[in-house]
Write an enzyme that holds these catalytic residues in place. Sequence first.
Site, PDB file in Angstrom:
ATOM      1  N   HIS A 282       8.318   4.527   1.057  1.00  0.00           N
ATOM      2  CA  HIS A 282       7.891   4.360   2.448  1.00  0.00           C
ATOM      3  C   HIS A 282       6.738   3.378   2.507  1.00  0.00           C
ATOM      4  CE1 HIS A 282       5.226   7.447   0.891  1.00  0.00           C
ATOM      5  NE2 HIS A 282       4.500   7.456   1.978  1.00  0.00           N
TER       6      HIS A 282
ATOM      7  N   ASP B  88       7.105  10.866  -0.368  1.00  0.00           N
ATOM      8  CA  ASP B  88       6.313  11.910   0.277  1.00  0.00           C
ATOM      9  C   ASP B  88       7.227  12.694   1.227  1.00  0.00           C
ATOM     10  OD1 ASP B  88       4.373  10.636  -1.100  1.00  0.00           O
ATOM     11  OD2 ASP B  88       3.108  10.139   0.621  1.00  0.00           O
TER      12      ASP B  88
ATOM     13  N   ASP C 270      -0.634   3.313   0.117  1.00  0.00           N
ATOM     14  CA  ASP C 270      -0.760   3.758  -1.277  1.00  0.00           C
ATOM     15  C   ASP C 270       0.574   3.723  -2.025  1.00  0.00           C
ATOM     16  OD1 ASP C 270      -0.086   5.898   0.478  1.00  0.00           O
ATOM     17  OD2 ASP C 270      -0.676   7.383  -1.008  1.00  0.00           O
TER      18      ASP C 270
END
Lengths: 322, 322
Positions: A62, A211, A66
Amino acid sequence: MRLRFTGSCAGVPSRQRNVSGLTLQPEHSRRWYLIDCGEGTQHQLMRMSLSLARLEAVLITHVHGDHCYGLPGLLASASMAGRRTPLTLIGPQAVWTFLTAVRETTGLHLDFPLHFIDAATLTESLVLTEFTITAAALSHGIECHGYAFEERGIEASLDTARLEADGVPRGPLWGRLQKGETVYDAQGRQLKGEHYQLMARRPRRLVVSGDNNVPARLTGLCQGADLLVHEATYTEEVIERLGTDNGHCSAARIAAFAEAEGVPNLLLTHFSPRYGRDRRAQNSMAELEREARDRYTGCLALAEDLQPYVLSREGELIIAAA
Amino acid sequence: MRLRFTGSCAGVPSRQRNVSGLTLQPEHSRRWYLIDCGEGTQHQLMRMSLSLARLEAVLITHVHGDHCYGLPGLLASASMAGRRTPLTLIGPQAVWTFLTAVRETTGLHLDFPLHFIDAATLTESLVLTEFTITAAALSHGIECHGYAFEERGIEASLDTARLEADGVPRGPLWGRLQKGETVYDAQGRQLKGEHYQLMARRPRRLVVSGDNNVPARLTGLCQGADLLVHEATYTEEVIERLGTDNGHCSAARIAAFAEAEGVPNLLLTHFSPRYGRDRRAQNSMAELEREARDRYTGCLALAEDLQPYVLSREGELIIAAA
């Protein structure tokens, strides 16, 4: 096959852990794959023996910084190091938009072609050199994907009994059939390798998640998986204290999911920087580990940057010598 | 004041040197300034004792990736670490365009305001807390700036003879005049601090250049400079072999310029990664140094990442203990 994290910290780098990045390298190959590319990934790669010229594909889960801010610099360095062969880039469309914006606003010219594949289209498998890749949409507030890597090119032996029963004479044809080729014998008969190959083992399958606060999104990808790599950003206690999971998973939740799915190996990563090495501190890695072990009876490991992990042909996860 | 490079390599990071970044910290202050921010700058900062909460301003020389790809991540980390005070960002307009594109395409939200100042407008000085800053346009193919930092807030003593001659009675007024304030005495006379201050010394001035193949562009900024920090990407021999300087300076050219301008201290940086530590290799740092020393009689140093350099009140460049 060998896995090494260039980073295992959530959000910001810490002294011990960089932000997200994972390298995957099949046995007997100098080619490798990169999943996520946070800032400083190329710096970590300098501490490994992986060449940017041999990078087969980059998969971004995504477009949060980070997980992707290291991408423009890594590509620039690959180009300056002389790479000219195409590179496959897989991710949400937003990753391509980000990269295009950076290239346009900073005049970044690459001397090799990038082949972008929108992860949203990967419900059917994509065949790369060593793996077929499938994606699944996760739950993280923005478009985010998990990827399954299924091994290709399994070593095959020959079904010699069948060859003899079919009257195929021993000779060079046997070697070609073992490689899976279609051949013609002296009588002009078409013989297909797949009919005579005996697969030595089933292909290994590993799932690398982005995530994600809804583990069940990975149920499909995890069918038959030998290994699940998943974030465990928080402990349950911290999520309760924060009053939100910020779109992330706890060690407890992903451990319970892996247990229920019967995944034999679980590798956790993407830890909030609040978790330190000090076991006596309020938040420690030991707590994350305890939460997972309480709910999972398989082989569990918590990622450490640069530590090599091997998924053996027998499907065992081994913490290898660095 | 103290200077530390987070990076001194041109184009790509090497094992010894990161891409461009320089920290500047005045004495007796926890505030600091950052000039350029290549990828991995925030990682290098973790090895120093500088807090992102105390960063006064970021100055970017130009929008090439090795000078700005670390900016989005550094700002994100500052925000996640709790910074809420405004930050000044100075650079070409293209830097703001790049940063805006990254913020928009990756959903980067910052919890503090950014005050952007277009470097092209800095022909007049900009007054920041510890420095007045002036910019000059350089020669590098794209818009690129060098910055002069002139020290503010020099310690002053009082011209007591003049105070007594003017009949200003000893008392609290003297203290306020010493600070440079304008005050009124018992007779209603306006007294200006600047008339009674004796500056202990002249303010230090340092010039930090961006990439630049025409040193003379810095002639104005270098008037009265104590220190020039400039790139020395190549030796003359390499420029000759390449057939181009790629918009960069040789050690020889910048050394000759600093000698002609009478700049007493010269700190070179931004070395092509081809120059290594091995003195016997075809290209070595020793060669770069030799070229500069042959043409410059002042105090010369070649930047090393994380090494502290001190510009003393007396204007001496000191290589300090790490």
